[in-house]
Design a protein around this motif. Sequence first.
Motif, PDB file in Angstrom:
ATOM      1  N   HIS A 316       0.824  -1.213   0.000  1.00  0.00           N
ATOM      2  CA  HIS A 316       0.000   0.000   0.000  1.00  0.00           C
ATOM      3  C   HIS A 316       0.861   1.269   0.000  1.00  0.00           C
ATOM      4  CE1 HIS A 316      -3.978  -1.599   0.028  1.00  0.00           C
ATOM      5  NE2 HIS A 316      -3.844  -2.250   1.167  1.00  0.00           N
ATOM      6  N   ALA A 317       2.011   1.222   0.647  1.00  0.00           N
ATOM      7  CA  ALA A 317       2.850   2.422   0.746  1.00  0.00           C
ATOM      8  C   ALA A 317       3.438   2.842  -0.587  1.00  0.00           C
ATOM      9  CB  ALA A 317       3.969   2.178   1.753  1.00  0.00           C
ATOM     10  N   THR A 318       3.542   1.928  -1.557  1.00  0.00           N
ATOM     11  CA  THR A 318       4.125   2.267  -2.860  1.00  0.00           C
ATOM     12  C   THR A 318       3.074   2.424  -3.955  1.00  0.00           C
ATOM     13  OG1 THR A 318       4.569  -0.091  -3.281  1.00  0.00           O
ATOM     14  CG2 THR A 318       6.367   1.226  -2.344  1.00  0.00           C
ATOM     15  N   GLU A 319       1.796   2.468  -3.580  1.00  0.00           N
ATOM     16  CA  GLU A 319       0.748   2.823  -4.541  1.00  0.00           C
ATOM     17  C   GLU A 319       0.844   4.329  -4.799  1.00  0.00           C
ATOM     18  OE1 GLU A 319      -2.908  -0.190  -3.651  1.00  0.00           O
ATOM     19  OE2 GLU A 319      -2.453   1.273  -2.103  1.00  0.00           O
ATOM     20  N   GLN A 461      -0.209   6.744   7.344  1.00  0.00           N
ATOM     21  CA  GLN A 461       0.876   6.926   6.382  1.00  0.00           C
ATOM     22  C   GLN A 461       1.655   5.634   6.127  1.00  0.00           C
ATOM     23  OE1 GLN A 461       0.198   9.577   8.729  1.00  0.00           O
ATOM     24  NE2 GLN A 461      -0.899  10.274   6.920  1.00  0.00           N
ATOM     25  N   ARG A 462       1.104   4.507   6.585  1.00  0.00           N
ATOM     26  CA  ARG A 462       1.746   3.207   6.384  1.00  0.00           C
ATOM     27  C   ARG A 462       3.132   3.165   7.019  1.00  0.00           C
ATOM     28  NH1 ARG A 462      -2.166  -0.370   4.913  1.00  0.00           N
ATOM     29  NH2 ARG A 462      -3.842   1.078   4.540  1.00  0.00           N
ATOM     30  N   TYR A 463       3.222   3.751   8.226  1.00  0.00           N
ATOM     31  CA  TYR A 463       4.540   3.879   8.844  1.00  0.00           C
ATOM     32  C   TYR A 463       4.629   3.158  10.191  1.00  0.00           C
ATOM     33  CZ  TYR A 463       9.036   6.086   9.892  1.00  0.00           C
ATOM     34  OH  TYR A 463      10.359   6.317  10.168  1.00  0.00           O
ATOM     35  N   ASN A 464       3.893   3.580  11.179  1.00  0.00           N
ATOM     36  CA  ASN A 464       3.914   2.921  12.490  1.00  0.00           C
ATOM     37  C   ASN A 464       2.918   1.761  12.503  1.00  0.00           C
ATOM     38  OD1 ASN A 464       5.707   4.831  14.085  1.00  0.00           O
ATOM     39  ND2 ASN A 464       4.157   6.240  13.289  1.00  0.00           N
ATOM     40  N   PHE A 465       3.373   0.606  12.983  1.00  0.00           N
ATOM     41  CA  PHE A 465       2.470  -0.554  12.907  1.00  0.00           C
ATOM     42  C   PHE A 465       2.667  -1.516  14.062  1.00  0.00           C
ATOM     43  CE2 PHE A 465       6.031  -1.893   9.986  1.00  0.00           C
ATOM     44  CZ  PHE A 465       6.514  -2.962  10.729  1.00  0.00           C
ATOM     45  N   GLN A 466       1.683  -2.442  14.159  1.00  0.00           N
ATOM     46  CA  GLN A 466       1.727  -3.551  15.103  1.00  0.00           C
ATOM     47  C   GLN A 466       1.097  -4.762  14.429  1.00  0.00           C
ATOM     48  OE1 GLN A 466       0.400  -2.896  19.219  1.00  0.00           O
ATOM     49  NE2 GLN A 466      -0.878  -4.734  19.057  1.00  0.00           N
ATOM     50  N   PHE A 467       1.771  -5.925  14.528  1.00  0.00           N
ATOM     51  CA  PHE A 467       1.260  -7.146  13.918  1.00  0.00           C
ATOM     52  C   PHE A 467       1.270  -8.286  14.925  1.00  0.00           C
ATOM     53  CE2 PHE A 467       2.329  -4.770  10.144  1.00  0.00           C
ATOM     54  CZ  PHE A 467       1.356  -5.151   9.229  1.00  0.00           C
ATOM     55  N   GLY A 468       0.190  -9.057  14.917  1.00  0.00           N
ATOM     56  CA  GLY A 468       0.121 -10.295  15.663  1.00  0.00           C
ATOM     57  C   GLY A 468       0.327 -11.471  14.715  1.00  0.00           C
ATOM     58  N   GLY A 469      -0.142 -12.658  15.105  1.00  0.00           N
ATOM     59  CA  GLY A 469       0.019 -13.832  14.250  1.00  0.00           C
ATOM     60  C   GLY A 469      -0.921 -14.931  14.698  1.00  0.00           C
ATOM     61  N   THR A 470      -0.697 -16.137  14.190  1.00  0.00           N
ATOM     62  CA  THR A 470      -1.542 -17.279  14.533  1.00  0.00           C
ATOM     63  C   THR A 470      -0.885 -18.187  15.566  1.00  0.00           C
ATOM     64  OG1 THR A 470      -2.596 -17.261  12.360  1.00  0.00           O
ATOM     65  CG2 THR A 470      -2.739 -19.296  13.606  1.00  0.00           C
ATOM     66  N   VAL A 471       0.361 -18.588  15.314  1.00  0.00           N
ATOM     67  CA  VAL A 471       1.094 -19.418  16.273  1.00  0.00           C
ATOM     68  C   VAL A 471       2.471 -18.808  16.498  1.00  0.00           C
ATOM     69  CG1 VAL A 471      -0.123 -21.584  15.848  1.00  0.00           C
ATOM     70  CG2 VAL A 471       1.831 -20.983  14.423  1.00  0.00           C
ATOM     71  N   PHE A 472       2.968 -18.978  17.735  1.00  0.00           N
ATOM     72  CA  PHE A 472       4.229 -18.365  18.136  1.00  0.00           C
ATOM     73  C   PHE A 472       5.070 -19.392  18.893  1.00  0.00           C
ATOM     74  CE2 PHE A 472       0.555 -15.596  18.670  1.00  0.00           C
ATOM     75  CZ  PHE A 472       0.819 -14.565  17.770  1.00  0.00           C
ATOM     76  N   TYR A 473       6.381 -19.371  18.637  1.00  0.00           N
ATOM     77  CA  TYR A 473       7.298 -20.261  19.345  1.00  0.00           C
ATOM     78  C   TYR A 473       8.502 -19.475  19.836  1.00  0.00           C
ATOM     79  CZ  TYR A 473       4.729 -24.340  17.678  1.00  0.00           C
ATOM     80  OH  TYR A 473       3.753 -25.272  17.445  1.00  0.00           O
ATOM     81  N   ALA A 474       8.925 -19.779  21.054  1.00  0.00           N
ATOM     82  CA  ALA A 474      10.138 -19.167  21.589  1.00  0.00           C
ATOM     83  C   ALA A 474      11.358 -19.784  20.923  1.00  0.00           C
ATOM     84  CB  ALA A 474      10.206 -19.379  23.099  1.00  0.00           C
ATOM     85  N   ILE A 475      12.364 -18.963  20.686  1.00  0.00           N
ATOM     86  CA  ILE A 475      13.656 -19.439  20.199  1.00  0.00           C
ATOM     87  C   ILE A 475      14.682 -19.114  21.282  1.00  0.00           C
ATOM     88  CG2 ILE A 475      15.416 -19.285  18.404  1.00  0.00           C
ATOM     89  CD1 ILE A 475      13.232 -18.155  16.540  1.00  0.00           C
ATOM     90  N   ASN A 476      15.370 -20.135  21.754  1.00  0.00           N
ATOM     91  CA  ASN A 476      16.349 -19.973  22.832  1.00  0.00           C
ATOM     92  C   ASN A 476      17.655 -20.646  22.441  1.00  0.00           C
ATOM     93  OD1 ASN A 476      17.495 -19.377  25.324  1.00  0.00           O
ATOM     94  ND2 ASN A 476      16.607 -21.176  26.321  1.00  0.00           N
ATOM     95  N   LYS A 477      18.710 -19.830  22.300  1.00  0.00           N
ATOM     96  CA  LYS A 477      20.049 -20.333  21.962  1.00  0.00           C
ATOM     97  C   LYS A 477      20.028 -21.246  20.736  1.00  0.00           C
ATOM     98  CE  LYS A 477      21.737 -19.840  26.687  1.00  0.00           C
ATOM     99  NZ  LYS A 477      22.261 -18.502  26.379  1.00  0.00           N
ATOM    100  N   GLY A 478      19.362 -20.777  19.693  1.00  0.00           N
ATOM    101  CA  GLY A 478      19.404 -21.461  18.405  1.00  0.00           C
ATOM    102  C   GLY A 478      18.427 -22.592  18.212  1.00  0.00           C
ATOM    103  N   LYS A 479      17.487 -22.784  19.173  1.00  0.00           N
ATOM    104  CA  LYS A 479      16.524 -23.878  19.042  1.00  0.00           C
ATOM    105  C   LYS A 479      15.126 -23.422  19.438  1.00  0.00           C
ATOM    106  CE  LYS A 479      19.795 -27.657  19.923  1.00  0.00           C
ATOM    107  NZ  LYS A 479      20.098 -28.852  20.767  1.00  0.00           N
ATOM    108  N   ILE A 480      14.111 -24.072  18.845  1.00  0.00           N
ATOM    109  CA  ILE A 480      12.731 -23.832  19.255  1.00  0.00           C
ATOM    110  C   ILE A 480      12.561 -24.327  20.682  1.00  0.00           C
ATOM    111  CG2 ILE A 480      10.322 -24.511  18.855  1.00  0.00           C
ATOM    112  CD1 ILE A 480      11.306 -22.537  16.798  1.00  0.00           C
ATOM    113  N   ASP A 481      11.929 -23.483  21.521  1.00  0.00           N
ATOM    114  CA  ASP A 481      11.844 -23.803  22.952  1.00  0.00           C
ATOM    115  C   ASP A 481      10.416 -23.603  23.469  1.00  0.00           C
ATOM    116  OD1 ASP A 481      12.687 -24.493  25.510  1.00  0.00           O
ATOM    117  OD2 ASP A 481      13.315 -22.442  25.999  1.00  0.00           O
ATOM    118  N   GLY A 482       9.459 -24.257  22.821  1.00  0.00           N
ATOM    119  CA  GLY A 482       8.095 -24.239  23.309  1.00  0.00           C
ATOM    120  C   GLY A 482       7.235 -23.137  22.705  1.00  0.00           C
ATOM    121  N   MET A 483       5.928 -23.333  22.833  1.00  0.00           N
ATOM    122  CA  MET A 483       4.961 -22.399  22.262  1.00  0.00           C
ATOM    123  C   MET A 483       4.777 -21.197  23.165  1.00  0.00           C
ATOM    124  SD  MET A 483       1.082 -23.279  20.910  1.00  0.00           S
ATOM    125  CE  MET A 483       1.586 -23.968  19.338  1.00  0.00           C
TER     126      MET A 483
END
Length: 550
Positions: A316-319, A461-483
């Motif tokens: 949208h910002a480049t329309e 102005q398509r500048y400041n934003f906040q986004f959520g998601g559907t599923v989230f996982y923690a990443i700890n020291k290079g590995k997935i570490d739980g939802m």
Amino acid sequence: MKRREFVGLTGFAAGALFLPSFPGFGGNPVDPERLLEQVDPAIKKRLADAAMNAAKSAGATYADVRIGRYLNQSIFTREKQVQNIGSGESYGAGVRVLANGTWGFAATNTVTEAGMAKAAQLAVQIAKANSKVQKEKVQLAPQKGYGDVTWKTPIQQNAFEVPIAQKVELLLAANAKALENGASFVNSSLFQINEQKYFASTDGSYIDQDIHRIWPTFSVTAIDRASGKFRSREALSAPMGLGYEYLTPKAADKIAGPTGTGLVGYKMSYDMLEDAALAAQQAKSKLTAKSVVPGKYDVVLDPNHLGLTIHESVGHATELDRVLGYEANYAGTSFATLDKWKSKNFQYGSKLVNIVADKLQPGSLGAVGYDDEGVKTGQWDLIKNGVLVDYQKTRDQAGILGQDHSDGCSYAQSWQDVQFQRMANVSLQPGKEKMSVDDMIKNVDKGVYIAGRGSYSIDQQRYNFQFGGTVFYAINKGKIDGMLEDVAYQANTQEFWNSCAAICDQSDYRLFGSFFDGKGQPSQVSAVSHGSSTTRFNGVNVINTARKIG
């Protein structure tokens, strides 16, 4: 008179009506068997000529005609029941003209030579009336005529040819998979669209296009009966510019998500049963997932999530109409103003960020051979090595940038709506070095992996934003570490894209899509896709959406 000629001359439907809950769907109810009918292009050409001749005789210097038959089918189910099945069609024509240097437009559902001529004459009258108050004449980028040409979405199986019973069986089977795996509730649906569009112009083009789109989706909910707590997980499908073959899973299309998540990505086909089963399991896991601790994280974003961020912060910002301030009432203008483009060094993102607009991308929702101004479509750069280099334009906008051609970004949602600038497929190019998602995560000490779309917010102005998601996982020291749960990230567009630190290679590239993207007043919807590979952004502000302020 032959039946198909009679149908072509009298019209399939009286008008375009929309179902309130699903914009862009509707039209007059129709027997599903009639969804396979076509109008002879020779008839459409004769009708278009009648309109263009009438427009020129009335004083138009340019005219284009769009004759459209818009078809849709939607199927809704819940648990073990079918809730609704609807098939609709809308047929008519829109005539746009330039007279005295000003646009005029009129539409009609009387698709006869007399009806077309009358609409053209009305469009010229409107243009002449508008010219009395317009200060500058419209300047169109030159456009050669293509003569008689056709373009079709390269599908393998027309979804409208598949029996409704077979589609219902698939949706109910997906529901059953979800219930078997612990879902308390599940609903599923299947949307199909076919646009049969004919474009003709006084430039000499007669373009016949047959465009197909499909979207299977569902929502799964798991409930903890003891506490009353519930969590949902949406489908990780993407609406696509494909036929029913999209719902025939192919092993080669599957891409494994990060180790420890069980997630699977899909390219040009989709396993609805597999996704429904996993969705139920993940919805249950979300009930006991840890709530995220706010702070700075490296976020690793799956393509099915990142597509929405691309859509809102880059697409949208480049329309160009937003950049120029022509579009402001519906979701605002753009921070990516002309002075930034003219500087030739505005760093929209890091040097890894290469974003292209593409109207021919295979499988994408926005794929067409020609736009609604008869411009042949293609691909062009918007952001190259992080620098803003171009916008998305129509014929009457190109001259503003000193360019001599349109990008083919004109579209109208139906025959009765005037065409205007709409977004092309806007996609982040994959990384050039071989990198899997697990390879990317190995380099993250403290991070969050996000898949699927969620709630979001972005400013005018398509500048400041906040986004959520559907599923989230923690990443700890290079590995997935739980939802995780209650995750959203905040940034501004320039800060966010400049934090882009790594992009997986082409093997991970997938499409996200928006089936009903709204714009304009009166509002119109269009369909558009956004491709990317999994991408990492460093040092992003992550918030906890469940915590109260104060």
